[in-house]
Every structure is written in structure tokens, then in C-alpha cells.
Design a protein around this motif. Structure first.
Motif, short mmCIF file in Angstrom:
data_model
loop_
_atom_site.label_atom_id
_atom_site.label_comp_id
_atom_site.label_asym_id
_atom_site.label_seq_id
_atom_site.Cartn_x
_atom_site.Cartn_y
_atom_site.Cartn_z
N ASP A 257 30.16 -1.95 51.32
CA ASP A 257 30.36 -0.49 51.45
C ASP A 257 31.85 -0.19 51.48
OD1 ASP A 257 31.21 -1.19 54.05
OD2 ASP A 257 29.16 -0.99 54.81
N LYS A 258 32.18 1.11 51.60
CA LYS A 258 33.57 1.53 51.58
C LYS A 258 34.34 1.06 52.80
CE LYS A 258 33.00 5.63 48.69
NZ LYS A 258 33.23 7.11 48.58
N ASN A 259 33.65 1.00 53.94
CA ASN A 259 34.33 0.53 55.15
C ASN A 259 34.82 -0.90 55.00
OD1 ASN A 259 34.00 2.92 56.57
ND2 ASN A 259 31.97 2.33 57.34
N GLU A 260 34.01 -1.73 54.34
CA GLU A 260 34.43 -3.11 54.11
C GLU A 260 35.61 -3.16 53.14
OE1 GLU A 260 32.56 -7.42 52.72
OE2 GLU A 260 31.27 -5.64 52.85
N TYR A 262 37.98 -0.89 52.86
CA TYR A 262 39.17 -0.51 53.60
C TYR A 262 39.63 -1.63 54.53
CZ TYR A 262 38.12 4.20 51.93
OH TYR A 262 37.87 5.30 51.13
N ASN A 263 38.70 -2.30 55.16
CA ASN A 263 39.06 -3.40 56.06
C ASN A 263 39.75 -4.54 55.31
OD1 ASN A 263 38.00 -2.11 58.31
ND2 ASN A 263 35.96 -3.04 58.06
N ASN A 266 43.27 -3.50 54.27
CA ASN A 266 44.20 -3.55 55.41
C ASN A 266 44.65 -4.98 55.69
OD1 ASN A 266 44.22 -0.79 55.92
ND2 ASN A 266 42.40 -0.89 57.20
#
Length: 395
Positions: A257-260, A262-263, A266
Motif C-alpha cells: 500500500d501507499k503507507n509502505e 512512504y516508509n 523514508n
């Protein structure tokens, strides 16, 4: 009388004729690679007979070094194989390395010689010194004769579970050589996948290389989420070569997903500030891959990667700059306008190599817009009178 005294004071001592020994040139490292004389093998055989009586380790090394030098020159020194085989028992690691180099060179050309040195190498694979174990295992796996398959499997399995990291990483590369000789890769796969969690990151790097090579027909090793997260959490501990392997895997990984996304980005962001161009380019490739289907985020990515790219272009060697400019050209085509405000940093310099000048000239028209068109045209007019005729005509 005064003139005589003056001459004597200028040359106070009697002149002496230098001896023959003084006139002979001192041996250098290059002297081992001079043209061979007649009877060189007999000469080496005589030297090897005196090897046992030599007490100086440096003198012993010189004898073996001379054998290796003749071998490097293409002289057939295979008749010395039995004599060199006996020298494997030495505790001098330097001599052992040279002897193993000799043994593997000629054993690969003669299967009978190959069988002769197997027992010695297998014995050294259980030596107490990890350097000897790793060296023996590497040499054993370098014997590519088909008959060696049965002798390689057991030492490899022991090497994969060895307590020393050097032996383990050598064994991992030995698996690839064993597979090349015909050993089935499946018998090692489970162990290799487990070694992706190894504490020694040099071992992990070699495991990734081997699994990618073994599964090359499938496009490389399977990249799962647990494996990828494990590698990313240790990303800062990898050296430059290990980073290249991990980032190569990440370029084939699809986040959930998008959260992964972004992580992961980073975690990768500090790599853009490194001085290694390979790591920076691999990170940029991963950023672009991860943001596919996210056009707004990808636009931000292009803006983020611009400063490190320009820094490397301004500070790298001509060869690296040439490679980086190709990537800049690709980014300009993929995202028009991303480098428009940095057009001054891509001006041609008088002391740059011709290939760099031509590539910059190819990029500059892509940066033109209403605000900088006049500046670019003025700069290009200067190139018309350049000493490089082709550059002038292209401008």
C-alpha cells in the motif's frame, strides 16, 4: 705546489674500482617476469629440492614466487606438480595461497592432477585456521572437472554452517560453482534463503548474488515482504556493494500500500546524500519504481533527486559525469521541466572532455522555456567558435 695541495684536498681518497657484485643490478619484483632461459624447469626443480633446507621464510616465498612467475609467463611447469603438492602442509599462509593457485591452474587442465590434490584440499577444509579453511574451500570449488562433484558437496555444506563469516561467504560463492558443475541448486536453496538473516552482511550480499544467478531465468530471486523488510532494516550497515544488491532487489519489489511506499522512501532518503554515485542512482531508480501510478508523488520525487544529481555531476570524474549526464538526459525526457531552473549548472566548460561537452549540448535544448530561452541561446552562440569543430557545427 698550492695547486697540487688543492687537487689532493678535493679528492682525499684513492679511487677504487667497483666490484662485480656492486655492478649487478638489485632484483626487483619485475625481475620475476623476464624472458625465460633454457632449462628453467630444471632450475626450478633444483630450487625446490633446497626448499626444505631453507630456514628463511622470505627465501622460501621467493622460490614459490619464481614458479608462479614462470607459470604466468606461459611456461609449462606442470612437471613440478608433485613437488608443489607436498608444500601444501606449510603453515605460511602466503606460500599456501601461491601453491593453491598453482594446483588449481594445472588441475583444471589435467583430471589426474585434479584427483591428486583433492585429499589435500579436503583436509585443509577442516583446518583450525578459518583463513586456511576458506582458501581451501575456494580452491576446491575452483576444480571444475565433472568428477569433482562428489568431493565438493560435503565441504560446501560444512562451510555454509561454519562459525567464521569468511568461510561462510566463500562457501556461498562455492555453491554457484557447484551448480555450474551440475549439482542441483535445490539442495542448497533452503539453506541459502535462511542465510539472508546472517549477521555478517558480506555473507548476505553473496547470498543475494548467488540466488539471483541461480534463478536468472525467472528474473532473479523471489522477493518477498519479510525478506525485503529484513534487508531494509539493516540497510545502513551494508557496504557500497551490498547496497547495490539490496537496491536491485527493491527495484523488483511491489509494496502492499501507499503507507509502505512512504516508509521505504523514508528509509532510502539518506542514501541520496552519499557521495557514491552508484548508490544514488540505484536509489533514484527505486524511488521512480515505487511511485508508479502515483503521478503527484512522482513529480515530488523528480524534484527531490535533482540536487544530489547536480552535486555529483559537478564533483565527479569525467567518466562518472558522462554516466550521470545520461541519467539526467533520461530524467529530462521522462519529466520535462524538472531540470529547467538548473540550466546554468549544465553549461559546457572549456576544460571538459569532448564526450561530456557533446552530452551537455544534447541536454541543454531540453531545458529551454520562456524564461531562460534568451540565456540559453546566448550561451550556445559561444559554442559556435569552440575549438571542437563538431561541437561548433552541432550548436
Amino acid at each position: 705546489m698550492n695547486s697540487t695541495a688543492t687537487s689532493r684536498s678535493a679528492f682525499p681518497g684513492p679511487t677504487s674500482t667497483p666490484s662485480v657484485a656492486d655492478q649487478q643490478p638489485k632484483p626487483s619484483s619485475d625481475s620475476y617476469f623476464v624472458d625465460a632461459r633454457k632449462g628453467e624447469v630444471n632450475e626450478l626443480r633444483i630450487l625446490l629440492k633446497t626448499y626444505g633446507t631453507e630456514k628463511s621464510s622470505s627465501r622460501r616465498r621467493e622460490i614459490i614466487k619464481k614458479v608462479i612467475a614462470y607459470m604466468t609467463l606461459g611456461i609449462d611447469v606442470s612437471p613440478l606438480f608433485p613437488s608443489l603438492l607436498l608444500l601444501c602442509e606449510t603453515r605460511d599462509l602466503v606460500i599456501k595461497k601461491m601453491v593453491y593457485l598453482y594446483l588449481t591452474t594445472y588441475a583444471n587442465k589435467n583430471e589426474e592432477m585434479c584427483v591428486m590434490c583433492v585429499n589435500t584440499l579436503q583436509k585443509d577444509c577442516t583446518n583450525d585456521d578459518p583463513m586456511v579453511r576458506g582458501l581451501a574451500l575456494r580452491s576446491l570449488c575452483s576444480l571444475r572437472a565433472a568428477s569433482m562433484r562428489e568431493y565438493v558437496s560435503d565441504p560446501l555444506r560444512r562451510g555454509l554452517t561454519d562459525s567464521n563469516g569468511y568461510v561462510r561467504k566463500t562457501a556461498v560463492m562455492g555453491v554457484l560453482k557447484a551448480v555450474d558443475m551440475g549439482e542441483p541448486a535445490e539442495q542448497f536453496r533452503e539453506r541459502l534463503v535462511g542465510m539472508l538473516e546472517d549477521d555478517d552482511l558480506n555473507v548476505v550480499t553473496n547470498v543475494i548474488r548467488v540466488l539471483n544467478e541461480v534463478d536468472i531465468r525467472k528474473g532473479g530471486m523471489e522477493v518477498t515482504r519479510p525478506v525485503m523488510m529484513s534487508l531494509l532494516n539493516r540497510l545502513s550497515r551494508f557496504n557500497e556493494f551490498g547496497l547495490a544488491e539490496v537496491l536491485g532487489l527493491l527495484a523488483r519489489y511491489t509494496p502492499q500500500d501507499k503507507n509502505e511506499v512512504y516508509n521505504i522512501m523514508n528509509l532510502l532518503d539518506p542514501l541520496l546524500r552519499t557521495s557514491n554515485s552508484g548508490s544514488v542512482l540505484a536509489t533514484i531508480k527505486c524511488f521512480i519504481h515505487l511511485t508508479k501510478g502515483m503521478p503527484e508523488v512522482q513529480t515530488m520525487v523528480y524534484s527531490r533527486v535533482k540536487p544530489p544529481m547536480l552535486t555529483l555531476v559537478a564533483s565527479g570524474s569525467p567518466e562518472i559525469v558522462h554516466c550521470l549526464l545520461h541519467h539526467v538526459h533520461h530524467l529530462c525526457l521522462a519529466q520535462p521541466g524538472c531540470f529547467d531552473d538548473a540550466y546554468r549548472q549544465l553549461y559546457v566548460r572549456h576544460n571538459e572532455p569532448t564526450n561530456v561537452k557533446h552530452l551537455k549540448l544534447k541536454i541543454l535544448p531540453l531545458l529551454a522555456n520562456e524564461s531562460n530561452a534568451i540565456d540559453l541561446v546566448t550561451e550556445l552562440c559561444e559554442y559556435v567558435s569552440d575549438a571542437d569543430v563538431w561541437l561548433g557545427r552541432s550548436t
